[in-house]
Design a protein around this motif. Sequence first.
Motif, PDB file in Angstrom:
ATOM      1  N   ALA A 177      42.074  46.782  50.037  1.00  0.00           N
ATOM      2  CA  ALA A 177      41.800  45.645  50.947  1.00  0.00           C
ATOM      3  C   ALA A 177      41.906  44.316  50.122  1.00  0.00           C
ATOM      4  O   ALA A 177      41.690  44.297  48.850  1.00  0.00           O
ATOM      5  CB  ALA A 177      40.512  45.703  51.668  1.00  0.00           C
ATOM      6  N   VAL A 178      42.658  43.222  50.705  1.00  0.00           N
ATOM      7  CA  VAL A 178      42.488  42.106  49.718  1.00  0.00           C
ATOM      8  C   VAL A 178      41.110  41.515  49.979  1.00  0.00           C
ATOM      9  O   VAL A 178      40.677  41.210  50.995  1.00  0.00           O
ATOM     10  CB  VAL A 178      43.757  41.095  50.528  1.00  0.00           C
ATOM     11  N   PRO A 179      40.614  40.891  48.821  1.00  0.00           N
ATOM     12  CA  PRO A 179      39.099  40.347  48.818  1.00  0.00           C
ATOM     13  C   PRO A 179      39.048  39.198  49.774  1.00  0.00           C
ATOM     14  O   PRO A 179      40.205  38.424  49.913  1.00  0.00           O
ATOM     15  CB  PRO A 179      38.845  40.035  47.424  1.00  0.00           C
ATOM     16  N   ALA A 180      38.286  38.841  50.438  1.00  0.00           N
ATOM     17  CA  ALA A 180      38.029  37.681  51.503  1.00  0.00           C
ATOM     18  C   ALA A 180      38.063  36.414  50.487  1.00  0.00           C
ATOM     19  O   ALA A 180      37.660  36.328  49.298  1.00  0.00           O
ATOM     20  CB  ALA A 180      36.647  37.654  52.073  1.00  0.00           C
ATOM     21  N   ALA A 181      38.887  35.477  50.938  1.00  0.00           N
ATOM     22  CA  ALA A 181      38.776  34.227  50.294  1.00  0.00           C
ATOM     23  C   ALA A 181      37.459  33.705  49.924  1.00  0.00           C
ATOM     24  O   ALA A 181      36.540  33.941  50.972  1.00  0.00           O
ATOM     25  CB  ALA A 181      39.909  33.104  50.935  1.00  0.00           C
ATOM     26  N   PRO A 182      37.349  32.713  49.178  1.00  0.00           N
ATOM     27  CA  PRO A 182      36.025  32.234  48.814  1.00  0.00           C
ATOM     28  C   PRO A 182      35.773  31.106  50.033  1.00  0.00           C
ATOM     29  O   PRO A 182      36.716  30.501  50.362  1.00  0.00           O
ATOM     30  CB  PRO A 182      36.216  31.475  47.370  1.00  0.00           C
ATOM     31  N   ALA A 183      34.513  30.752  50.155  1.00  0.00           N
ATOM     32  CA  ALA A 183      33.991  29.781  51.027  1.00  0.00           C
ATOM     33  C   ALA A 183      34.534  28.370  50.564  1.00  0.00           C
ATOM     34  O   ALA A 183      34.669  28.316  49.421  1.00  0.00           O
ATOM     35  CB  ALA A 183      32.272  29.870  51.203  1.00  0.00           C
TER      36      ALA A 183
END
Length: 315
Positions: A177-183
């Motif tokens: 899975a592609v890691p979630a983008a930083p906040a």
Amino acid sequence: MQDRKNTIAGWALFSGIVALGLGTLSAHYFLADKSERPEKMGYEIEGVVSSEGGAAAAEEGIEARLAKGDPAKGEAVFKKCQSCHTVDQGGANGIGPNLFATVGEAIAQGKGGFAFSDDLKAKGGKWDFATLDTWLKNPKAFAAGTKMTFAGLPDGQDRANVILFLNSKGSNLPLPAVPAAPAGGAAAAAPAGIDALLASADVAKGEQSFKKCQSCHTINAGGANGIGPNLNGIAGDKVAEGRGGFAFSDDLKAKGGTWDAAALDAWLKNPKAVAAGTKMTFAGIADDKERANVIAYLNSQGGKLTLPAAAPAAK
């Protein structure tokens, strides 16, 4: 006699002065009295970053590069490797080992008894996606004593494409899975997972999208096979089995498993990435939501999947 010698010496000295003057003049003409090097060098050296350009932009993670990769492009890049490696099942070892089913395999083991270097054998672990990415970038940096003389692939997307191609040759592991983008909005949010998309899928829109498939597939119960198999009840069914004896490709038959939501999503996105030797020529559906709609429609036609329910509306 003495006067003649003095004359010759004088002319020789004069010639030297003239030559020195011309050399200095030409230097001023061509260099324009500047010590800086040219704005653009005559030859770019691969892998070397110019001091003016600064450091290269940070490379995307392997997960993101795999998600947008192309195994067909990886196959083209892999041609650089064919002087040393085979990749088909049962292929012989050469200067390097046969690479069939390498993705996910233990490092420096098996491969028909290929004589791996001690440095590579000492690494341990498996050829997962991240490890292969590191290896393909610079084999010597990964294992200094490796027998592999290939310098590596500096382009990150080339490496991801090659890994996708290798994965299609006997491994067929699910992509990470592609890691979630930083906040903070620094990058676009990671795409929603298939379960989240199915929770709000639209069966009617999926039926409309399925019209692209009707030149090759029927979907009604008892429908005949055509260029592709009848798809009634395909959701939740076994991969490349049954379907009235349809002649599936060997690559697809080797996949095993069932057509669950994740498997259908990966297939509809890029059939060649799932099974490189598939007979299906359809390039895939790029839009995540459209794929979810099609899966919901397929499941409505005799499918066996339990799709996630839509989240209740906020009050």
